[in-house]
Scaffold this motif. Structure first.
Motif, PDB file in Angstrom:
ATOM      1  N   CYS A   1       0.806  -1.221   0.000  1.00  0.00           N
ATOM      2  CA  CYS A   1       0.000   0.000   0.000  1.00  0.00           C
ATOM      3  C   CYS A   1       0.844   1.280   0.000  1.00  0.00           C
ATOM      4  N   TYR A   2       0.978   1.959   1.144  1.00  0.00           N
ATOM      5  CA  TYR A   2       1.672   3.244   1.244  1.00  0.00           C
ATOM      6  C   TYR A   2       3.109   3.164   0.741  1.00  0.00           C
ATOM      7  N   ASP A   3       3.724   1.981   0.795  1.00  0.00           N
ATOM      8  CA  ASP A   3       5.068   1.791   0.241  1.00  0.00           C
ATOM      9  C   ASP A   3       5.137   2.247  -1.216  1.00  0.00           C
ATOM     10  N   LEU A   4       3.992   2.219  -1.906  1.00  0.00           N
ATOM     11  CA  LEU A   4       3.944   2.571  -3.317  1.00  0.00           C
ATOM     12  C   LEU A   4       4.386   4.014  -3.566  1.00  0.00           C
ATOM     13  N   ARG A   5       4.222   4.867  -2.561  1.00  0.00           N
ATOM     14  CA  ARG A   5       4.580   6.286  -2.702  1.00  0.00           C
ATOM     15  C   ARG A   5       6.082   6.534  -2.536  1.00  0.00           C
ATOM     16  N   PHE A   6       6.843   5.493  -2.291  1.00  0.00           N
ATOM     17  CA  PHE A   6       8.282   5.636  -2.067  1.00  0.00           C
ATOM     18  C   PHE A   6       9.017   4.859  -3.166  1.00  0.00           C
ATOM     19  N   PRO A   7       9.334   5.523  -4.275  1.00  0.00           N
ATOM     20  CA  PRO A   7       9.874   4.811  -5.446  1.00  0.00           C
ATOM     21  C   PRO A   7      11.221   4.154  -5.200  1.00  0.00           C
ATOM     22  N   GLU A   8      11.943   4.611  -4.188  1.00  0.00           N
ATOM     23  CA  GLU A   8      13.253   4.021  -3.897  1.00  0.00           C
ATOM     24  C   GLU A   8      13.138   2.541  -3.564  1.00  0.00           C
ATOM     25  N   LEU A   9      12.055   2.163  -2.918  1.00  0.00           N
ATOM     26  CA  LEU A   9      11.880   0.773  -2.506  1.00  0.00           C
ATOM     27  C   LEU A   9      11.679  -0.137  -3.723  1.00  0.00           C
ATOM     28  N   SER A  10      10.784   0.263  -4.615  1.00  0.00           N
ATOM     29  CA  SER A  10      10.564  -0.537  -5.820  1.00  0.00           C
ATOM     30  C   SER A  10      11.814  -0.579  -6.689  1.00  0.00           C
ATOM     31  N   ARG A  11      12.532   0.541  -6.763  1.00  0.00           N
ATOM     32  CA  ARG A  11      13.767   0.550  -7.550  1.00  0.00           C
ATOM     33  C   ARG A  11      14.798  -0.415  -6.971  1.00  0.00           C
ATOM     34  N   ARG A  12      14.888  -0.476  -5.645  1.00  0.00           N
ATOM     35  CA  ARG A  12      15.816  -1.412  -5.025  1.00  0.00           C
ATOM     36  C   ARG A  12      15.467  -2.847  -5.419  1.00  0.00           C
ATOM     37  N   LEU A  13      14.189  -3.169  -5.400  1.00  0.00           N
ATOM     38  CA  LEU A  13      13.762  -4.517  -5.778  1.00  0.00           C
ATOM     39  C   LEU A  13      14.114  -4.810  -7.232  1.00  0.00           C
ATOM     40  N   ALA A  14      13.933  -3.814  -8.100  1.00  0.00           N
ATOM     41  CA  ALA A  14      14.273  -3.983  -9.507  1.00  0.00           C
ATOM     42  C   ALA A  14      15.771  -4.204  -9.674  1.00  0.00           C
ATOM     43  N   LEU A  15      16.575  -3.414  -8.986  1.00  0.00           N
ATOM     44  CA  LEU A  15      18.029  -3.540  -9.095  1.00  0.00           C
ATOM     45  C   LEU A  15      18.526  -4.878  -8.559  1.00  0.00           C
ATOM     46  N   GLU A  16      17.784  -5.449  -7.610  1.00  0.00           N
ATOM     47  CA  GLU A  16      18.171  -6.740  -7.042  1.00  0.00           C
ATOM     48  C   GLU A  16      17.687  -7.916  -7.882  1.00  0.00           C
ATOM     49  N   GLY A  17      16.996  -7.613  -8.992  1.00  0.00           N
ATOM     50  CA  GLY A  17      16.632  -8.680  -9.915  1.00  0.00           C
ATOM     51  C   GLY A  17      15.195  -9.149  -9.879  1.00  0.00           C
ATOM     52  N   ALA A  18      14.283  -8.345  -9.332  1.00  0.00           N
ATOM     53  CA  ALA A  18      12.870  -8.738  -9.297  1.00  0.00           C
ATOM     54  C   ALA A  18      12.341  -8.994 -10.702  1.00  0.00           C
ATOM     55  N   ASP A  19      11.518 -10.027 -10.837  1.00  0.00           N
ATOM     56  CA  ASP A  19      10.836 -10.322 -12.094  1.00  0.00           C
ATOM     57  C   ASP A  19       9.464  -9.657 -12.149  1.00  0.00           C
ATOM     58  N   LEU A  20       8.912  -9.338 -11.004  1.00  0.00           N
ATOM     59  CA  LEU A  20       7.651  -8.603 -10.915  1.00  0.00           C
ATOM     60  C   LEU A  20       7.502  -8.104  -9.489  1.00  0.00           C
ATOM     61  N   ILE A  21       6.570  -7.165  -9.295  1.00  0.00           N
ATOM     62  CA  ILE A  21       6.303  -6.611  -7.965  1.00  0.00           C
ATOM     63  C   ILE A  21       4.826  -6.805  -7.644  1.00  0.00           C
ATOM     64  N   CYS A  22       4.542  -7.277  -6.434  1.00  0.00           N
ATOM     65  CA  CYS A  22       3.168  -7.462  -5.958  1.00  0.00           C
ATOM     66  C   CYS A  22       2.849  -6.413  -4.889  1.00  0.00           C
ATOM     67  N   VAL A  23       1.599  -5.908  -4.940  1.00  0.00           N
ATOM     68  CA  VAL A  23       1.211  -4.811  -4.050  1.00  0.00           C
ATOM     69  C   VAL A  23      -0.151  -5.093  -3.412  1.00  0.00           C
ATOM     70  N   PRO A  24      -0.209  -5.746  -2.251  1.00  0.00           N
ATOM     71  CA  PRO A  24      -1.454  -5.779  -1.489  1.00  0.00           C
ATOM     72  C   PRO A  24      -1.753  -4.388  -0.911  1.00  0.00           C
ATOM     73  N   ALA A  25      -3.028  -3.987  -0.918  1.00  0.00           N
ATOM     74  CA  ALA A  25      -3.342  -2.624  -0.472  1.00  0.00           C
ATOM     75  C   ALA A  25      -4.762  -2.521   0.076  1.00  0.00           C
ATOM     76  N   GLN A  26      -4.954  -1.476   0.905  1.00  0.00           N
ATOM     77  CA  GLN A  26      -6.276  -0.944   1.212  1.00  0.00           C
ATOM     78  C   GLN A  26      -6.158   0.564   0.959  1.00  0.00           C
ATOM     79  N   TRP A  27      -6.413   0.948  -0.276  1.00  0.00           N
ATOM     80  CA  TRP A  27      -6.207   2.321  -0.755  1.00  0.00           C
ATOM     81  C   TRP A  27      -7.585   2.947  -0.979  1.00  0.00           C
ATOM     82  N   PRO A  28      -7.975   3.933  -0.165  1.00  0.00           N
ATOM     83  CA  PRO A  28      -9.366   4.417  -0.200  1.00  0.00           C
ATOM     84  C   PRO A  28      -9.601   5.572  -1.166  1.00  0.00           C
ATOM     85  N   LYS A  29     -10.888   5.813  -1.419  1.00  0.00           N
ATOM     86  CA  LYS A  29     -11.288   7.038  -2.107  1.00  0.00           C
ATOM     87  C   LYS A  29     -10.886   8.221  -1.226  1.00  0.00           C
ATOM     88  N   PRO A  30     -10.602   9.389  -1.839  1.00  0.00           N
ATOM     89  CA  PRO A  30     -10.765   9.745  -3.256  1.00  0.00           C
ATOM     90  C   PRO A  30      -9.460   9.714  -4.030  1.00  0.00           C
TER      91      PRO A  30
END
Length: 259
Positions: free
Chosen positions: A145-174
């Motif tokens: 969820c909120y981790d999505l707003r911090f691009p450094e984390l996803s970039r680290r996973l990509a640099l470490e060789g991730a084949d895909l990223i999964c994102v469980p969330a409870q992201w509300p309106k609006p």
């Protein structure tokens, strides 16, 4: 594995009702498996919701729920990703993903970034490390969820060789457009598929819009669940991802010495 059939499962999480949520997930996993899914992503805190008053008590049931998920992953030949509360030992809990690979707990991840606007920092304890799970489908990076707003984390996973990223969330309106834009951005900038599962409907005082998605390595939305409970599936192609990265060599052109 060159192709992965990925599913995102969204539903109206019943706050504090583990049995009702587990019953829904049992049925949903069977449905996506019947449609050929190999990977199933569930929403954030799917078994309990953010039942703040009883979270520490509900967290005591997580081991049993994970054990059942292990059985279900074997029965349906699935890799399952979703978060649940985990006891932290100080009247708080961790928000923890268990990556379950056909019965085996391949990795666990505790949410790093806590959403202080809704008091997560008082009820939860933050994790201390990123997570890349080695699975039968490849290397799966996980964020919550909120981790999505911090691009450094996803970039680290990509640099470490991730084949895909999964994102469980409870992201509300609006904030629907933030959700859609950030998910696509993480896919585009990292040239990686993203599979995201959100809750939907009213949960407590918050209204959740769903829009669980499967997004490819170019940022194209392959499947969008809309706002109602349901499951969406799409096929992710690793060979196409490799070809795209060769065509637009973003990682080779990085200048990390300057930033």
């Amino acid at each position: 594995m060159q192709q992965i059939i990925a599913a995102a499962i969204q539903f109206n999480v019943q706050q504090g009702d583990v049995e009702a949520n587990l019953s829904h997930v049992r049925d949903a996993l069977a449905r996506v498996a019947d449609r050929g899914a190999q990977l199933a992503v569930l929403p954030e805190l799917w078994s309990t919701g953010f039942a703040y008053r009883t979270l520490t008590e509900l967290a005591q049931r997580t081991d049993a729920v994970v054990a059942e998920l292990q059985e279900l992953s074997v029965r349906h030949n699935l890799v399952i990703v979703g978060s649940q509360p985990e006891p932290a030992g100080d009247n708080r809990v961790f928000n923890t993903i268990h990556v379950i690979d056909r019965g085996r707990i391949a990795a666990t991840y505790r949410k790093l970034h806590l959403f202080s606007l809704l008091g997560e920092d008082t009820a939860f304890k933050g994790g201390e490390r990123w997570c890349l799970a080695e699975t039968s489908l490849g290397k799966i990076g996980v964020i919550i969820c909120y981790d999505l707003r911090f691009p450094e984390l996803s970039r680290r996973l990509a640099l470490e060789g991730a084949d895909l990223i999964c994102v469980p969330a409870q992201w509300p309106k609006p904030r629907q457009e933030h959700w859609r834009t950030l998910l696509r951005a993480r896919a585009i900038e990292n040239q990686l598929p993203v599979v995201a599962a959100n809750a939907c409907g009213l949960i407590g005082k918050l209204d959740f819009f769903g829009m669980s998605m499967v997004i490819d390595h170019c940022g194209e939305v392959l499947a969008d669940a809309g706002e109602r409970p349901g499951e969406v599936l799409a096929t992710l192609d690793r060979q196409a991802m490799t070809a795209w990265r060769a065509q637009i060599p973003c990682f080779a052109d990085r200048r990390p010495d300057l930033y």
